[in-house]
Design a protein around this motif. Structure first.
Motif, PDB file in Angstrom:
ATOM      1  N   LYS A 119     -16.116  -9.258  44.883  1.00  0.00           N
ATOM      2  CA  LYS A 119     -16.757  -9.324  43.702  1.00  0.00           C
ATOM      3  C   LYS A 119     -17.120  -7.783  42.952  1.00  0.00           C
ATOM      4  O   LYS A 119     -17.512  -7.107  43.774  1.00  0.00           O
ATOM      5  N   ILE A 120     -16.739  -7.578  41.871  1.00  0.00           N
ATOM      6  CA  ILE A 120     -16.781  -6.333  41.395  1.00  0.00           C
ATOM      7  C   ILE A 120     -17.864  -6.512  39.795  1.00  0.00           C
ATOM      8  O   ILE A 120     -17.376  -7.216  39.190  1.00  0.00           O
ATOM      9  N   TYR A 121     -18.873  -5.799  39.876  1.00  0.00           N
ATOM     10  CA  TYR A 121     -19.770  -5.754  38.805  1.00  0.00           C
ATOM     11  C   TYR A 121     -19.510  -4.450  38.090  1.00  0.00           C
ATOM     12  O   TYR A 121     -19.703  -3.276  38.578  1.00  0.00           O
ATOM     13  N   LEU A 122     -19.611  -4.511  36.649  1.00  0.00           N
ATOM     14  CA  LEU A 122     -19.114  -3.642  35.775  1.00  0.00           C
ATOM     15  C   LEU A 122     -20.187  -3.666  34.838  1.00  0.00           C
ATOM     16  O   LEU A 122     -19.996  -4.157  33.738  1.00  0.00           O
ATOM     17  N   PRO A 123     -21.303  -2.974  34.927  1.00  0.00           N
ATOM     18  CA  PRO A 123     -22.263  -2.928  33.940  1.00  0.00           C
ATOM     19  C   PRO A 123     -21.944  -2.114  32.623  1.00  0.00           C
ATOM     20  O   PRO A 123     -21.202  -1.300  32.860  1.00  0.00           O
ATOM     21  N   PHE A 124     -22.231  -2.412  31.521  1.00  0.00           N
ATOM     22  CA  PHE A 124     -22.334  -2.031  30.402  1.00  0.00           C
ATOM     23  C   PHE A 124     -23.159  -0.985  30.108  1.00  0.00           C
ATOM     24  O   PHE A 124     -24.313  -0.873  30.802  1.00  0.00           O
ATOM     25  N   LYS A 125     -22.815   0.143  29.267  1.00  0.00           N
ATOM     26  CA  LYS A 125     -23.753   1.137  28.889  1.00  0.00           C
ATOM     27  C   LYS A 125     -24.625   0.477  27.966  1.00  0.00           C
ATOM     28  O   LYS A 125     -24.420  -0.463  27.157  1.00  0.00           O
ATOM     29  N   ALA A 126     -25.905   1.094  28.020  1.00  0.00           N
ATOM     30  CA  ALA A 126     -27.127   0.835  27.080  1.00  0.00           C
ATOM     31  C   ALA A 126     -26.487   1.110  25.738  1.00  0.00           C
ATOM     32  O   ALA A 126     -26.329   2.236  25.460  1.00  0.00           O
ATOM     33  N   GLU A 127     -26.849   0.029  25.064  1.00  0.00           N
ATOM     34  CA  GLU A 127     -26.686   0.474  23.538  1.00  0.00           C
ATOM     35  C   GLU A 127     -27.674   1.367  22.856  1.00  0.00           C
ATOM     36  O   GLU A 127     -28.894   1.279  23.291  1.00  0.00           O
ATOM     37  N   LYS A 128     -27.246   2.270  21.995  1.00  0.00           N
ATOM     38  CA  LYS A 128     -28.389   3.146  21.371  1.00  0.00           C
ATOM     39  C   LYS A 128     -29.176   2.173  20.383  1.00  0.00           C
ATOM     40  O   LYS A 128     -28.409   1.607  19.410  1.00  0.00           O
ATOM     41  N   MET A 129     -30.607   1.984  20.539  1.00  0.00           N
ATOM     42  CA  MET A 129     -31.095   1.266  19.696  1.00  0.00           C
ATOM     43  C   MET A 129     -31.919   1.982  18.787  1.00  0.00           C
ATOM     44  O   MET A 129     -32.562   3.007  19.304  1.00  0.00           O
ATOM     45  N   PRO A 130     -31.972   1.798  17.590  1.00  0.00           N
ATOM     46  CA  PRO A 130     -32.803   2.567  16.734  1.00  0.00           C
ATOM     47  C   PRO A 130     -34.147   2.193  17.097  1.00  0.00           C
ATOM     48  O   PRO A 130     -34.701   1.214  17.537  1.00  0.00           O
ATOM     49  N   LEU A 131     -34.839   3.280  17.132  1.00  0.00           N
ATOM     50  CA  LEU A 131     -36.436   3.415  17.148  1.00  0.00           C
ATOM     51  C   LEU A 131     -37.255   2.564  16.025  1.00  0.00           C
ATOM     52  O   LEU A 131     -36.821   2.831  15.025  1.00  0.00           O
ATOM     53  N   THR A 132     -38.058   1.738  16.509  1.00  0.00           N
ATOM     54  CA  THR A 132     -38.838   0.952  15.630  1.00  0.00           C
ATOM     55  C   THR A 132     -40.383   1.690  15.583  1.00  0.00           C
ATOM     56  O   THR A 132     -40.963   2.148  16.483  1.00  0.00           O
ATOM     57  N   LYS A 133     -40.329   1.859  14.133  1.00  0.00           N
ATOM     58  CA  LYS A 133     -41.763   2.598  14.040  1.00  0.00           C
ATOM     59  C   LYS A 133     -42.663   2.383  12.898  1.00  0.00           C
ATOM     60  O   LYS A 133     -41.823   1.896  11.806  1.00  0.00           O
ATOM     61  N   THR A 134     -43.703   2.003  13.100  1.00  0.00           N
ATOM     62  CA  THR A 134     -44.642   1.331  11.944  1.00  0.00           C
ATOM     63  C   THR A 134     -45.154   2.588  11.144  1.00  0.00           C
ATOM     64  O   THR A 134     -45.828   3.602  11.652  1.00  0.00           O
ATOM     65  N   ILE A 135     -45.145   2.624  10.080  1.00  0.00           N
ATOM     66  CA  ILE A 135     -45.550   3.496   8.860  1.00  0.00           C
ATOM     67  C   ILE A 135     -46.750   2.885   8.294  1.00  0.00           C
ATOM     68  O   ILE A 135     -46.757   2.154   7.719  1.00  0.00           O
ATOM     69  N   ALA A 136     -47.787   3.636   8.499  1.00  0.00           N
ATOM     70  CA  ALA A 136     -49.206   3.402   7.795  1.00  0.00           C
ATOM     71  C   ALA A 136     -49.050   3.799   6.538  1.00  0.00           C
ATOM     72  O   ALA A 136     -48.707   4.903   6.249  1.00  0.00           O
ATOM     73  N   VAL A 137     -49.601   2.872   5.493  1.00  0.00           N
ATOM     74  CA  VAL A 137     -49.828   3.297   4.118  1.00  0.00           C
ATOM     75  C   VAL A 137     -51.171   3.968   3.909  1.00  0.00           C
ATOM     76  O   VAL A 137     -52.220   3.463   4.358  1.00  0.00           O
ATOM     77  N   ALA A 138     -51.172   5.029   3.316  1.00  0.00           N
ATOM     78  CA  ALA A 138     -52.544   5.910   3.107  1.00  0.00           C
ATOM     79  C   ALA A 138     -52.995   5.701   1.752  1.00  0.00           C
ATOM     80  O   ALA A 138     -52.358   5.260   0.794  1.00  0.00           O
TER      81      ALA A 138
END
Length: 133
Positions: A114-133
């Motif tokens: 058995k040979i296990y070939l892992p995937f590279k991690a996908e670049k995930m967009p950063l989630t950011k909450t913007i507060a309304v002033a």
């Protein structure tokens, strides 16, 4: 002739050996799976010694090779029938850039390599909450 499979990381004809320089090379049954995190390859290779497997990656290719040790000659035995032998084989797979080659793992148990070939991690967009002033 090459066949492209649906999983997209391998280019080969599944019905032919990838390596037939000598007549003693033979076809090894292979299963290939895709999971959410990796590709998994299983080779049916019963009766082999795990130290005789050689697995390497080079320039986007995964090469799996088995070279048996020299058999001990026993002249007191005479073959009546021989349906299997400890034969050499070589399989070559083409990898995409999605495979993390530094983390490939292999194991051999119950006649299955058995040979296990892992995937590279996908670049995930950063989630950011913007507060309304």
């Amino acid at each position: 002739m090459q066949y492209n499979t649906q999983h997209g990381f391998i280019n080969r004809n599944p019905y032919r050996n990838t390596f037939r320089e000598k007549s003693n090379y033979f076809m090894v049954p292979v299963n290939i799976y895709k999971t959410p995190t990796a590709f998994e390859i299983e080779l049916m290779a019963a009766g082999r010694k795990k130290e005789n497997f050689q697995i390497k990656t080079d320039n986007g290719l995964l090469t799996i090779e088995y070279q048996p040790t020299a058999p001990v000659e026993n002249h007191s035995k005479k073959w009546i029938q021989q349906d299997f032998a400890d034969q050499a084989f070589k399989k070559v797979f083409s990898l995409t850039d999605h495979v993390l080659t530094d983390n490939i793992q292999a194991s051999y148990q119950d006649g299955i390599l058995k040979i296990y070939l892992p995937f590279k991690a996908e670049k995930m967009p950063l989630t950011k909450t913007i507060a309304v002033a």
